[in-house]
Design a protein around this motif. Structure first.
Motif, PDB file in Angstrom:
ATOM      1  N   THR A   5       0.777  -1.135  -0.014  1.00 31.05           N
ATOM      2  CA  THR A   5      -0.062   0.058   0.059  1.00 31.05           C
ATOM      3  C   THR A   5       0.907   1.127  -0.143  1.00 31.05           C
ATOM      4  O   THR A   5       1.948   1.450   0.947  1.00 31.05           O
ATOM      5  N   LYS A 389      -4.380   6.137  -0.662  1.00 35.82           N
ATOM      6  CA  LYS A 389      -3.881   4.969  -0.386  1.00 35.82           C
ATOM      7  C   LYS A 389      -4.125   4.200  -1.945  1.00 35.82           C
ATOM      8  O   LYS A 389      -5.103   4.317  -2.317  1.00 35.82           O
ATOM      9  N   GLU A 391      -3.160   0.786  -3.917  1.00 29.33           N
ATOM     10  CA  GLU A 391      -2.736  -0.514  -3.559  1.00 29.33           C
ATOM     11  C   GLU A 391      -2.028  -1.109  -4.912  1.00 29.33           C
ATOM     12  O   GLU A 391      -2.411  -0.947  -5.859  1.00 29.33           O
TER      13      GLU A 391
END
Length: 392
Positions: A5, A389, A391
């Motif tokens: 992340t 964030k 991923e």
């Protein structure tokens, strides 16, 4: 969740990234301003600590205030490395004054005890520099100014321990040799692409001239923490004097017409000493560039990365060779939450998209936002703003 992340934090005109890997190891790359640390980085690090995470590496790419100021606040609050108040930090990479520049001959021959007059001159200049950099007069004292390098030494952090001479730099001139010097930190493999001795020598020359300008040709250096801070402030002012920026708005709906429109100057000597690293975790390979000029290291790049952080907030000049020679599944652009929102340049955006980079992340809204959203279908890319964030 993927292998990592990426916490892409708001840092005004600076950089601040936290890489959180699935095994709970983290890498911090730059810390923005003090406000970046207070408002965003500190709460995140406490959250990560409470999840059982730790920091295997704190990497400060270069001396600029918008990269290092938040790191000073972090180490001040974190306290002793063996008893951290915020989060465990096991390694620090940073090319500072004592561990990098003071080893050069133009400075070693000047080390000695200062006279009382020289000490007073140093205190006065340090105070004046603090006023110029901070832009305010309240509660500024040279006696209380603390440098990042001083905090590392004082609090027992492991500084540049993976390098025999204590300097983070690239030595080799071919890709295979560079890879053979890869450094294992936790579960990550790191490869340093820049700076080289040449860039560090130019930085030393710049500092030498600044010292002569401020103290005279016969200046002396004492091995105390004030000279660490003095170096940081002199380099910060050198950076500010070197900037010649002008923003050109983006209105044309053909990206090809945005090429060749940059109006910004080449990177200065401070930015060109940025630490540039490849970070590999399992099959994930990422490139973080600080504010470096890719003309210095493009020939050592992979053709493809999963993640590339563009240099200097999306300025065209330092990213041209990078975008000519490599692309990524995800491009990260630390844009600009202040100073008139001049970044990124439209030339950089056009070059990145036309080169086949399909997903771009900006940590703030940008002036070209409306037109870029309209052009997504036409050019087959996706652009995302203010997503904290990511991923991968």
């Amino acid at each position: 969740m993927g292998n990592c992340t990426i916490h892409f934090l708001p840092a005004m005109a600076g950089d601040c990234f936290v890489l959180e890997f699935v095994n709970k190891e983290c890498i911090i790359i730059d810390c923005g301003f003090k406000s970046t640390y207070t408002e965003y980085l500190r709460p995140l690090l406490i959250e990560l600590r409470d999840k059982g995470c730790w920091v295997t590496l704190l990497l400060i790419t270069h001396i600029d205030q918008d990269h290092i100021e938040g790191a000073i606040s972090l180490l001040e609050e974190n306290g002793q490395a063996n008893n951290p108040n915020v989060i465990p930090i096991y390694n620090v990479w940073f090319n500072g004054f004592f561990n990098t520049l003071l080893k050069r001959s133009e400075f070693t021959q000047r080390i000695g005890d200062l006279s009382e007059k020289q000490k007073q001159i140093k205190e006065n200049i340090l105070y004046d520099l603090l006023l110029q950099v901070k832009g305010e007069s309240q509660e500024i004292s040279a006696k209380h100014s603390i440098s990042f390098e001083e905090l590392c030494l004082k609090n027992g952090y492991c500084l540049n321990a993976q390098f025999l001479d204590g300097i983070v730099r690239r030595i080799d001139r071919n890709r295979s040799s560079i890879l053979s010097r890869s450094i294992q930190i936790g579960a990550c493999k790191l490869v340093v692409l820049s700076p080289t001795e040449k860039e560090l020598d130019k930085l030393a020359d710049t500092l030498n001239l600044e010292m002569i300008r401020n103290f005279g040709v016969d200046y002396a250096i004492s091995e105390d923490s004030h000279f660490m801070k003095l170096f940081e402030l002199l380099m910060e002012l050198e950076t500010e004097r070197s900037k010649r920026e002008e923003f050109i708005s983006a209105t044309n709906e053909n990206l090809e017409n945005w090429l060749g429109t940059s109006s910004m100057a080449p990177m200065n000597v401070i930015n060109r000493t940025s630490i540039v690293v490849e970070i590999q975790y399992k099959d994930l390979k990422m490139l973080f560039t600080g504010d470096s000029d890719s003309a210095l290291w493009y020939e050592y790049l992979e053709e493809k990365y999963q993640v590339i952080k563009l240099s200097h907030h999306g300025t065209a000049y330092p990213n041209r060779e990078l975008l000519n020679h490599s692309r990524a599944n995800v491009l990260l652009i630390s844009t600009n939450g202040g100073r008139g929102k001049r970044y990124p340049e439209k030339e950089t955006l056009a070059q990145a998209i036309l080169a086949g980079n399909k997903v771009l992340y900006c940590n703030y809204d940008i002036p070209q936002q409306d037109i870029l959203e309209k052009l997504q279908k036409k050019y087959g890319y996706k652009i995302v703003y203010a997503q904290r964030k990511i991923e991968v």
